[in-house]
Scaffold this active site. Structure first.
Site, PDB file in Angstrom:
ATOM      1  N   HIS A 138      -1.032  42.713  58.858  1.00  0.00           N
ATOM      2  CA  HIS A 138      -0.901  41.186  58.883  1.00  0.00           C
ATOM      3  C   HIS A 138      -2.062  40.319  59.176  1.00  0.00           C
ATOM      4  O   HIS A 138      -3.061  40.909  59.724  1.00  0.00           O
ATOM      5  CB  HIS A 138       0.278  40.559  59.916  1.00  0.00           C
ATOM      6  CG  HIS A 138      -0.029  40.694  61.252  1.00  0.00           C
ATOM      7  ND1 HIS A 138       0.821  40.890  62.271  1.00  0.00           N
ATOM      8  CD2 HIS A 138      -1.154  40.899  62.013  1.00  0.00           C
ATOM      9  CE1 HIS A 138       0.178  40.832  63.415  1.00  0.00           C
ATOM     10  NE2 HIS A 138      -0.985  40.721  63.132  1.00  0.00           N
ATOM     11  N   GLU A 143       3.476  38.463  58.479  1.00  0.00           N
ATOM     12  CA  GLU A 143       4.133  39.790  58.665  1.00  0.00           C
ATOM     13  C   GLU A 143       4.534  40.420  57.270  1.00  0.00           C
ATOM     14  O   GLU A 143       4.564  39.426  56.410  1.00  0.00           O
ATOM     15  CB  GLU A 143       5.456  40.002  59.510  1.00  0.00           C
ATOM     16  CG  GLU A 143       5.268  39.056  60.997  1.00  0.00           C
ATOM     17  CD  GLU A 143       4.360  40.108  61.917  1.00  0.00           C
ATOM     18  OE1 GLU A 143       3.414  40.936  61.395  1.00  0.00           O
ATOM     19  OE2 GLU A 143       4.632  40.003  63.115  1.00  0.00           O
TER      20      GLU A 143
END
Ligand code: PGA
Length: 276
Positions: A138, A143
């Site tokens: 990330h 994410e």
């Protein structure tokens, strides 16, 4: 992408510090995008040293941080507000009103996120964005599966990120589950990006980001689409790259290369003489 590998974390951080200093010396009112986490700590130490010993001036600089945990007050020692104050802002001459960090305690997250994006634009956009990389690939708190066009918003943290960050909290259950974060799309609008990575635990994420396919499963891979990204890595973080020899070769040959191979900030359009 420019890949710069240094033998140690300290050397890598000093090299990145020089790059930030070069920008501030040519554009004293630059807008910096800042990151938190363990990785940029030595870079911030270097910037503090450059300020104290070499007069690096932050009086006209504006900063925007990437993210903040939802629910932590700004004076919570685990908040990113606290981190930035402790590790950088209190040691340099930046006016407090020039430092922007997403709010983890606003009553209206949607309105806040919109305001944050607008404020970045009003300040002229980000000249130089500093990034770390998560072990899940990330950037900021984008994410896996985050849209590569995403803007500032609330994200639910991945289990791996929560586990990675548990080391900073007394109890694992204290790690926040939500964060407010700039999006991948927001980050890609920065004029220049510096990605920092240190340690063998980042090697696979770094290799996937630099040499793998562009995919929302490794949001750092979106940096392949950015036209001016420099990755500063220490040797362990570069450990899973396939093309290390080439990156070292490029750097070795850099001093003899024509000037445009090493892009640098300019404050004016190139002159006709430079173009022909
Ligand atoms: P770290 O975090 O610098 O603490 O490893 C990086 C990140 O999660 O972006």
């Amino acid at each position: 992408m420019e890949i710069i590998i240094r033998e140690s974390y300290e050397e890598m951080s000093r090299a990145a510090g020089q790059s930030v200093a070069k920008l501030l010396n040519s554009k004293p009112n630059a807008v910096l995008g800042l990151a938190t986490g363990s990785t940029p700590l030595a870079l911030y130490k270097e910037l503090v040293r450059l300020h104290r010993e070499e007069g690096l001036d932050f009086s006209q600089v504006t900063t925007f941080n990437l993210d903040e945990y939802v629910g932590l007050r700004r004076d919570d020692p685990q908040s990113y507000h606290f981190f930035m104050h402790q590790n950088l802002f209190q040691h340099i001459n930046i006016p407090e009103q020039n430092t922007y960090i997403p709010s983890g305690t606003t009553d209206n997250y949607e309105a806040f996120c919109q305001w944050y994006e607008t404020r970045i634009e009003e300040c002229g956009g980000i000249d130089l964005q500093i990034l770390g990389i998560g072990s899940d690939g990330h950037i900021a708190f984008n994410e896996p599966s985050s849209s590569l066009g995403s803007r500032t918003r609330i994200k639910t943290l991945a289990k791996q990120t929560i586990d990675d960050n548990a080391r900073f909290f007394d109890r694992p259950e204290d790690v926040p589950i939500y964060a407010i974060t700039m999006g991948v799309g927001t980050i890609l609008e920065a004029r220049r990006i510096i990605l920092l990575a240190s340690g063998a635990n980042k090697a696979d994420a770094v290799a996937a980001a630099i040499e793998g396919p562009v995919t929302s499963m490794i949001t750092a891979s979106a940096l392949q689409l950015h036209r001016d990204t420099i990755c500063y890595l220490d040797r362990p973080a570069a450990g899973s790259l396939r093309m290390t020899e080439y990156y070292d070769w490029v750097e070795d040959k850099r001093p003899g290369a024509p000037a445009q191979v090493r892009p640098h900030f300019r404050t004016s359009a190139p002159t006709r003489r430079e173009l022909i």
